[in-house]
Design a protein around this motif. Sequence first.
Motif, mmCIF file in Angstrom:
data_model
loop_
_atom_site.group_PDB
_atom_site.id
_atom_site.type_symbol
_atom_site.label_atom_id
_atom_site.label_comp_id
_atom_site.label_asym_id
_atom_site.label_seq_id
_atom_site.Cartn_x
_atom_site.Cartn_y
_atom_site.Cartn_z
ATOM 1 N N PRO A 123 0.845 -1.194 0.000
ATOM 2 C CA PRO A 123 0.000 0.000 0.000
ATOM 3 C C PRO A 123 0.878 1.241 0.000
ATOM 4 O O PRO A 123 1.950 1.261 0.619
ATOM 5 C CB PRO A 123 -0.782 -0.115 1.319
ATOM 6 N N TRP A 124 0.437 2.274 -0.667
ATOM 7 C CA TRP A 124 1.226 3.497 -0.724
ATOM 8 C C TRP A 124 1.414 4.114 0.661
ATOM 9 O O TRP A 124 2.400 4.811 0.897
ATOM 10 C CB TRP A 124 0.549 4.503 -1.641
ATOM 11 N N SER A 125 0.492 3.858 1.561
ATOM 12 C CA SER A 125 0.614 4.410 2.908
ATOM 13 C C SER A 125 1.832 3.882 3.643
ATOM 14 O O SER A 125 2.239 4.449 4.664
ATOM 15 C CB SER A 125 -0.651 4.097 3.719
ATOM 16 N N GLN A 126 2.445 2.801 3.142
ATOM 17 C CA GLN A 126 3.617 2.217 3.791
ATOM 18 C C GLN A 126 4.934 2.701 3.180
ATOM 19 O O GLN A 126 6.012 2.307 3.629
ATOM 20 C CB GLN A 126 3.562 0.689 3.689
ATOM 21 N N MET A 127 4.868 3.569 2.185
ATOM 22 C CA MET A 127 6.087 3.961 1.477
ATOM 23 C C MET A 127 7.120 4.628 2.375
ATOM 24 O O MET A 127 8.327 4.430 2.195
ATOM 25 C CB MET A 127 5.748 4.896 0.313
ATOM 26 N N ALA A 128 6.657 5.425 3.336
ATOM 27 C CA ALA A 128 7.599 6.141 4.196
ATOM 28 C C ALA A 128 8.476 5.187 4.993
ATOM 29 O O ALA A 128 9.589 5.551 5.399
ATOM 30 C CB ALA A 128 6.848 7.076 5.140
ATOM 31 N N ASP A 156 -5.258 6.646 -1.836
ATOM 32 C CA ASP A 156 -4.289 5.605 -1.532
ATOM 33 C C ASP A 156 -4.310 4.539 -2.629
ATOM 34 O O ASP A 156 -5.294 4.411 -3.372
ATOM 35 C CB ASP A 156 -4.614 4.967 -0.174
ATOM 36 N N GLY A 157 -3.237 3.789 -2.734
ATOM 37 C CA GLY A 157 -3.164 2.778 -3.767
ATOM 38 C C GLY A 157 -2.384 1.563 -3.318
ATOM 39 O O GLY A 157 -1.879 1.494 -2.195
ATOM 40 N N PHE A 158 -2.279 0.612 -4.229
ATOM 41 C CA PHE A 158 -1.567 -0.637 -3.985
ATOM 42 C C PHE A 158 -0.779 -0.955 -5.247
ATOM 43 O O PHE A 158 -1.347 -1.024 -6.335
ATOM 44 C CB PHE A 158 -2.548 -1.763 -3.683
ATOM 45 N N THR A 159 0.531 -1.113 -5.115
ATOM 46 C CA THR A 159 1.387 -1.316 -6.274
ATOM 47 C C THR A 159 2.061 -2.680 -6.225
ATOM 48 O O THR A 159 2.601 -3.079 -5.194
ATOM 49 C CB THR A 159 2.466 -0.212 -6.356
ATOM 50 N N CYS A 166 2.349 -2.636 -11.705
ATOM 51 C CA CYS A 166 0.905 -2.475 -11.894
ATOM 52 C C CYS A 166 0.362 -1.877 -10.617
ATOM 53 O O CYS A 166 0.542 -2.452 -9.536
ATOM 54 C CB CYS A 166 0.243 -3.819 -12.178
ATOM 55 N N SER A 167 -0.270 -0.740 -10.728
ATOM 56 C CA SER A 167 -0.833 -0.068 -9.559
ATOM 57 C C SER A 167 -2.345 -0.008 -9.652
ATOM 58 O O SER A 167 -2.918 0.184 -10.736
ATOM 59 C CB SER A 167 -0.287 1.361 -9.437
ATOM 60 N N PHE A 168 -2.990 -0.206 -8.514
ATOM 61 C CA PHE A 168 -4.421 0.012 -8.366
ATOM 62 C C PHE A 168 -4.600 1.148 -7.353
ATOM 63 O O PHE A 168 -3.874 1.193 -6.352
ATOM 64 C CB PHE A 168 -5.122 -1.240 -7.846
ATOM 65 N N ALA A 169 -5.518 2.048 -7.608
ATOM 66 C CA ALA A 169 -5.693 3.189 -6.716
ATOM 67 C C ALA A 169 -7.167 3.468 -6.462
ATOM 68 O O ALA A 169 -8.021 3.210 -7.317
ATOM 69 C CB ALA A 169 -5.021 4.434 -7.300
ATOM 70 N N SER A 170 -7.421 3.996 -5.271
ATOM 71 C CA SER A 170 -8.770 4.410 -4.896
ATOM 72 C C SER A 170 -8.933 5.902 -5.144
ATOM 73 O O SER A 170 -7.949 6.651 -5.179
ATOM 74 C CB SER A 170 -9.023 4.119 -3.416
ATOM 75 N N GLU A 171 -10.173 6.329 -5.315
ATOM 76 C CA GLU A 171 -10.446 7.757 -5.385
ATOM 77 C C GLU A 171 -10.100 8.395 -4.049
ATOM 78 O O GLU A 171 -10.198 7.757 -3.000
ATOM 79 C CB GLU A 171 -11.909 8.011 -5.709
#
Length: 252
Positions: free
Chosen positions: A86-91, A114-117, A130-135
């Motif tokens: 999840p993009w929220s874990q990038m940091a 937020d998204g998931f790559t 491949c990324s999936f993202a939410s509005e």
Amino acid sequence: MAMRLAHIVETVDSLDDLAAAMAAICVDLGFQYFALSHHVDVAMAGEAAIRLHNYPRRWADYYDSHALGVSDPVHRASHVTSIGFPWSQMAAMIPLTSGDRRILALGRAQGIGDGFTVPAHVPGEARGSCSFASEAGRPLPQAMLPLAQPAGNFAFEAARRLWTGRGGALPLLRPALTDRQRDCVLWVARGKSDWEIGRILGISDETVARHIKQACERYGVNKRTLLVIRTLLDGTLTFSEIVHRGYAPFRA
């Protein structure tokens, strides 16, 4: 459901069909957006690079015009893992600069939350994902993330099949070096001078300089530091072999 998703992306025979399949998969998984992409400057790579998405047009135009495919923090984070995140874990995965946070904020302002790559690392090719993202404002569909992983893997492979099927070549990272060129670059990375490398390899320092010059030409760089960085990025060299100290010392 995973098998159904695999069947969808494996049987598509055109880019339009793949885009439609990805849009349907987004609905099934609870996302609104998708992006299949090589991590390159799309304008420079042209049609060779995989680039398929349904992001808002304004955001896509800004992204491509600023060559963010090279510096995108989502892409950089995918280079340090082999599984989806999840993009929220990038940091916690990579240091995020103020510029990175600005890019993420700009994306949210265009409606991308937020998204998931899912990383896609194919030896010898430019890295991709491949990324999936939410509005923006919608939560990530946590329960569906285990399915997003194989869906992303299958989707990127389908994109590779379609891109190569058009008769083009996917963007490659690695110009092949000769064994001797690679040996010389390895010792450059270990901090050795041409004279020292020549003593280690049993060749003249002029020959060492020629091998390194030819390696630079193959990568299109003119600095040894850039040469080492490029070989690390494409896997020609690895950090572990550079810091390895199991070789016998030489005597002048």
